[in-house]
Scaffold this motif. Structure first.
Motif, mmCIF file in Angstrom:
data_model
loop_
_atom_site.group_PDB
_atom_site.id
_atom_site.type_symbol
_atom_site.label_atom_id
_atom_site.label_comp_id
_atom_site.label_asym_id
_atom_site.label_seq_id
_atom_site.Cartn_x
_atom_site.Cartn_y
_atom_site.Cartn_z
ATOM 1 N N ALA A 176 0.630 -0.988 0.155
ATOM 2 C CA ALA A 176 -0.201 0.190 -0.059
ATOM 3 C C ALA A 176 0.496 0.928 -0.297
ATOM 4 O O ALA A 176 0.101 2.411 -0.858
ATOM 5 N N ILE A 177 2.028 1.140 0.473
ATOM 6 C CA ILE A 177 2.787 2.346 0.696
ATOM 7 C C ILE A 177 4.019 1.954 -1.036
ATOM 8 O O ILE A 177 4.367 3.232 -1.226
ATOM 9 N N ARG A 178 4.628 1.440 -0.847
ATOM 10 C CA ARG A 178 5.498 1.229 -1.306
ATOM 11 C C ARG A 178 5.444 0.594 -3.218
ATOM 12 O O ARG A 178 5.732 0.519 -4.174
ATOM 13 N N GLY A 179 4.041 0.202 -3.520
ATOM 14 C CA GLY A 179 3.770 -0.395 -4.077
ATOM 15 C C GLY A 179 4.319 -1.881 -4.448
ATOM 16 O O GLY A 179 4.862 -2.965 -3.582
ATOM 17 N N GLU A 180 4.320 -2.353 -6.321
ATOM 18 C CA GLU A 180 5.193 -4.012 -5.977
ATOM 19 C C GLU A 180 6.429 -3.999 -6.504
ATOM 20 O O GLU A 180 7.285 -5.063 -7.150
ATOM 21 N N ASN A 181 6.702 -2.407 -7.291
ATOM 22 C CA ASN A 181 8.366 -2.608 -8.060
ATOM 23 C C ASN A 181 9.615 -2.311 -6.789
ATOM 24 O O ASN A 181 10.450 -2.089 -7.758
ATOM 25 N N SER A 182 9.879 -2.192 -5.771
ATOM 26 C CA SER A 182 10.388 -1.922 -4.784
ATOM 27 C C SER A 182 11.835 -2.460 -5.445
ATOM 28 O O SER A 182 12.374 -2.370 -4.175
ATOM 29 N N ILE A 183 11.555 -4.277 -5.342
ATOM 30 C CA ILE A 183 12.581 -5.269 -5.346
ATOM 31 C C ILE A 183 13.327 -5.484 -3.932
ATOM 32 O O ILE A 183 13.433 -6.356 -3.745
ATOM 33 N N TYR A 184 13.743 -4.450 -3.475
ATOM 34 C CA TYR A 184 14.372 -5.011 -2.118
ATOM 35 C C TYR A 184 13.510 -4.420 -0.920
ATOM 36 O O TYR A 184 12.157 -3.590 -0.738
ATOM 37 N N HIS A 185 14.152 -4.598 0.260
ATOM 38 C CA HIS A 185 13.573 -4.745 1.763
ATOM 39 C C HIS A 185 12.191 -5.144 2.041
ATOM 40 O O HIS A 185 11.260 -4.390 2.443
ATOM 41 N N MET A 186 11.948 -5.930 1.082
ATOM 42 C CA MET A 186 10.231 -7.174 1.196
ATOM 43 C C MET A 186 10.589 -7.356 2.959
ATOM 44 O O MET A 186 11.016 -8.452 2.619
ATOM 45 N N ASN A 187 10.174 -7.371 3.682
ATOM 46 C CA ASN A 187 9.594 -7.402 5.650
ATOM 47 C C ASN A 187 8.516 -8.099 5.875
ATOM 48 O O ASN A 187 8.030 -8.248 7.027
ATOM 49 N N GLY A 188 8.121 -7.944 4.427
ATOM 50 C CA GLY A 188 6.329 -8.702 4.924
ATOM 51 C C GLY A 188 6.123 -9.992 5.772
ATOM 52 O O GLY A 188 7.448 -10.771 5.853
ATOM 53 N N ILE A 189 4.888 -10.184 6.307
ATOM 54 C CA ILE A 189 4.180 -11.672 7.118
ATOM 55 C C ILE A 189 4.199 -12.510 6.513
ATOM 56 O O ILE A 189 3.218 -12.275 5.020
ATOM 57 N N GLN A 190 4.659 -13.540 6.768
ATOM 58 C CA GLN A 190 5.091 -14.145 5.272
ATOM 59 C C GLN A 190 3.719 -15.830 6.109
ATOM 60 O O GLN A 190 3.474 -15.758 6.932
ATOM 61 N N THR A 191 3.089 -16.489 4.875
ATOM 62 C CA THR A 191 2.425 -17.432 5.574
ATOM 63 C C THR A 191 2.292 -18.647 4.633
ATOM 64 O O THR A 191 2.407 -18.449 3.537
ATOM 65 N N TRP A 192 2.065 -19.636 5.751
ATOM 66 C CA TRP A 192 2.358 -21.296 5.146
ATOM 67 C C TRP A 192 1.148 -21.987 5.641
ATOM 68 O O TRP A 192 0.799 -21.622 7.500
#
Lengths: 368, 453
Positions: B422-438
């Protein structure tokens, strides 16, 4: 170190910011530095007399050899020049094998030209023209690290010329342009204003610092995306691989192939081949990469891999009947351009005769 | 291994698989690993059926049949093993040969300038053995001996200096544990769940105990001039890796390291000397460190302009995004670590870390973020280092949507991927620290998914 000594150390490289870099300097000055940058003066540093007395003074020649970095304000940019036409020829010879004749990129090697106006698209094309904010970055990087297999092989004027050509391929300069130290700062990079300093502390940290919800945090939970739909995950725990490794580790060494090759020399050649491995593949399942697959290359006619795109020069050599005998390979690997003058192989050559002998033996050991 | 890949060469990671030249299409992968996982799950189901009667899922005995591993003499109990010195420097026993670094061939088919991934799914505790800690090279891993090593400090200093390796050993040194994460870790997930395994989705990370000289001592030896505000750190390999560091960070906690986990740095980690930049993106941890220049402005080199800058949805890009935000991942169960033992006691475990300090809390959800339980932290809580967490639970055999959420000492709470988008869009490439779901299926299989916010 005194300023004068620093300048001497740089030889004819001008370490003073050039007056024409006013725009770049103003840009840098206008950037809000993160708060943490305001502190250094407060940190205790031992005075000179309190040091450990370790290390020795760097000599001017040593500084000149290693201090090759260029900054946006022009600091470090040496005297010199290069024009688009010269750059095109150099680019074709030294760079096009990976980046394409027009900077369009071969396979997945970096695209250098085009892409302007795509940065907000779903798949932005980030090139020198569309993305890079500073021309100094390009000059520094080409001079520092390119060509990929031959770093530090481009002289100052070569670098100016290649940079000029890359600018031309991005429609930033005309085909009669000559890039010099003097006009360097006048080149405007299209995305110069496209960057801002990390604002996560203002934009994200406050938003992500609320006490987290523990119960009834949402009403509906359903799966929205699944990795298995794409199925792009590499196989792991491959039993076959493990089995192969175990077998090779436990089985007695296989008797040498009846090739008459010295296994020690072949093994040494395998090490030397690392210098080639950036572009060439060899062995079972090897395929063409930047360079053609090399299985069975010794004794083969030049240009013989059907599905590889050889340079016109190599095709011509093939039509002339060139065959890769060990002797010819030795000469080619000493200096490729003496055998195929306008070939695409961007490789400085192997200076040591024993390295050439070893790698040729290694190539001979690989059947076609 | 990548020689066998179907991808064309690329020296830079690409974050979208190319359907034309990339991986095999869905359903095409029917290799041995799938069979092995399924076999393990089948065995687990059988064990669970047995265990239902006894209240335990352990052991191979069924219906009172004695276990031959116990009742019969076994070779390892009746014959001699290897003597000392058979392996002067040992590798893990061959049973563990699948716990290795792996790459993603379609990211970079060319392995000289490429990256691979730490098998975090199969490791425990927090220290990453050097031999399986992920590698990222820009011009290959070079061989540079201690005898040939030189470190130059120049620029806005009173005395430009040259140090040998032996010189470095005469400065006071420190030992500390640090995580090192590539800024692109999880970068393939910006556009959605893509890779099935935390080795691939979160494995561009390692955590080692480093020994080295504080960078501030070396800078003090040269005498930083008042105008100095930045340092350029540069490597000796053919990429000439160079990054600008603000002087304040250089004087704060950076370490010029030569040992890791008690032994010399491995070649692939920068032998003989690398820079450690605690909490900051891995690209700044220059390997084969050969020069440090003090200046009054940043250099804006390739790796801090054309790369390692984060493009937002509007096409403008953040630069100098150095700090690694707090992040966590459940390493087991995970796609490479399915539940093979059936219902009953289950250990959920994972790793958490923050570039801003210590991890103070990790929460785990089994229902996709609807409700959360606080996990148990175990092992030392080091600053800017990996933190192990556990949730000891009982699985009833029903489907789960497992998530973990890290909280660091600054109060930063690991966000969802959608909150980041919501803040960065989807093209940021770097610094993806979002919650992982399994997603954990009833048969114990685990899949990388995303869930509704």
């Amino acid at each position: 170190m005194s300023k004068s000594r620093r300048d001497n150390a740089g030889g004819n490289r001008n370490r003073q910011a050039h007056p024409r870099f006013a725009r770049a300097r103003a840009l840098a000055a206008g950037l809000a530095l993160p708060a943490l940058l305001a502190l250094p003066a407060l940190l205790p540093l031992p005075a000179a007399a309190e040091g450990f007395g370790l290390g020795r003074t760097a000599l001017p020649q040593e500084l000149a050899a290693w201090d090759i970095d260029i900054r946006p304000d022009g600091l470090g940019l040496p005297e010199g020049s290069g024009d688009v036409q010269t750059g095109e020829a150099l680019f074709s010879e030294r760079c096009a094998v990976c980046h394409g004749d027009f900077g369009e990129g071969v396979d997945r090697w970096p695209v250098l030209a085009g892409g302007q106006g795509t940065l907000a698209d779903r798949d932005p094309v980030k090139t020198v023209g569309s993305y890079w904010p500073y021309l100094s970055t390009l000059w520094d990087y080409v001079h520092r690290a390119m060509p990929f297999t031959e770093a530090h092989s481009l002289n100052v004027n070569d670098t100016y010329a290649i940079v000029a050509y890359i600018l031309y391929s991005n429609d930033i300069v005309d085909d009669d342009f000559t890039l010099t130290r003097e006009n360097f700062a006048t080149v405007e990079m299209p995305n110069a204003d496209g960057f801002f300093v990390d604002d996560r502390d203002q934009v994200e940290v406050p938003a992500f610092s609320a006490a987290p919800c523990m119960h009834d945090c949402k009403t509906d939970v359903h799966i929205t995306r699944r990795a298995t739909v794409l199925d792009v995950t590499p196989e792991t725990e491959t039993d076959t691989e493990t089995g192969d490794e175990t077998a090779s580790a436990e089985a007695p060494a296989a008797p040498p192939e009846p090739t008459g090759l010295d296994p020690v020399l072949v093994a040494a050649g395998e090490q030397v081949f690392r210098k080639c491995a950036a572009c060439h593949r060899i062995g079972t399942d090897a395929r063409n990469a930047v360079g053609p697959v090399l299985n069975g290359v010794v004794g083969r006619h030049a240009g013989a891999i059907d599905d590889f795109r050889y340079s016109p020069a190599m095709k011509a050599a093939a039509e002339d009947g060139l065959v890769w005998t060990p002797e010819l390979l030795d000469a080619y690997l000493t200096d490729p351009k003496t055998i195929v003058p306008r070939g695409r192989m961007s490789f400085a050559g192997l200076r040591r005769a024993e390295d050439r002998a070893a790698v040729i033996a290694y190539l001979q050991a690989q059947e076609g | 291994m990548t020689d066998k890949s179907a991808s064309p060469p690329s020296p830079e990671p690409s974050f979208h698989p190319d359907p034309a030249t990339g991986p095999a299409p869905a359903g095409a992968q029917t290799g041995p690993s799938r069979r092995r996982v399924l076999g393990a799950l089948a065995a687990g189901a059988a064990g669970a059926a047995t265990g239902a009667a006894t209240g335990t899922a352990s052991g191979a005995s069924a219906a009172g049949t004695p276990d031959p591993l116990i009742t019969e003499n076994q070779p390892w109990s009746t014959t001699l093993g290897e003597g000392v010195d058979v392996t002067p420097y040992g590798l893990p026993i061959h049973f563990e040969s699948d716990v290795v670094r792996r790459n993603v061939p379609w990211l970079t088919a060319e392995t000289i300038s490429s990256i691979n991934f730490t098998p975090i799914h199969a490791l425990e505790g927090t220290i990453t053995p050097q031999g399986c800690a992920f590698e990222r090279h820009h011009a290959g891993a070079i061989e540079l001996s201690k005898a040939d090593y030189r470190l130059m400090i120049n620029g806005l200093v009173d005395r430009p200096l040259i140090f040998t390796f032996e010189d470095l050993l005469r400065f006071p040194r420190e030992t500390r544990v640090l995580f090192m994460e590539c800024a692109a870790n999880s970068g393939m997930e910006w556009a959605g769940a893509q890779l099935n395994g935390c080795q691939f989705t979160q494995g561009m990370i390692h955590n080692m105990e480093y020994t080295g000289v504080p960078l501030r001592l070396l800078l003090a030896e040269a005498g930083v001039q008042p105008a100095g505000k930045w340092v350029l750190v540069e490597g000796a390999d053919a990429s000439g890796m160079s990054r600008s560091l603000p002087l304040e960070k250089a004087l704060d906690d950076c370490l010029v390291a030569f040992q890791a986990n008690g032994e010399a740095l491995r070649k692939e980690h920068g032998y003989p000397v690398r820079l450690c930049v605690p909490g900051w993106e891995g690209n700044m941890w220059v390997k084969w460190l050969r020069r440090i220049e003090v200046g009054d402005q940043p250099w804006e080199h390739r790796e801090e302009t054309s790369k390692y800058t984060d493009t937002m949805a509007d096409g403008r890009s953040r630069k100098w995004t150095w700090v690694m935000d707090a992040k966590s991942v459940i390493t087991a169960p995970s796609p490479q670590m399915p539940i093979a033992h059936g219902p009953g006691p289950l250990v959920i475990t994972g790793l958490a870390w923050s570039g801003r300090g210590k991890i103070t809390r990790v929460d785990v959800s089994k229902d996709g973020g609807r409700s959360w339980e606080t996990a148990r932290l175990s092992g030392p809580a080091h600053d800017k280092a990996l933190q192990r967490f556990y949730l000891d639970t009982v699985w009833d055999g029903s489907e789960m949507l497992l998530q973990s959420r890290a909280i660091d000492e600054t109060g930063y709470v690991q966000p969802t991927k959608d909150a980041l988008r919501a803040i960065r869009g989807e093209n940021s490439i770097y610094h993806m620290n979002g919650i992982q779901t399994w997603f954990v299926a009833a048969d114990g299989r685990v899949e990388n998914v995303e869930v509704s916010s």
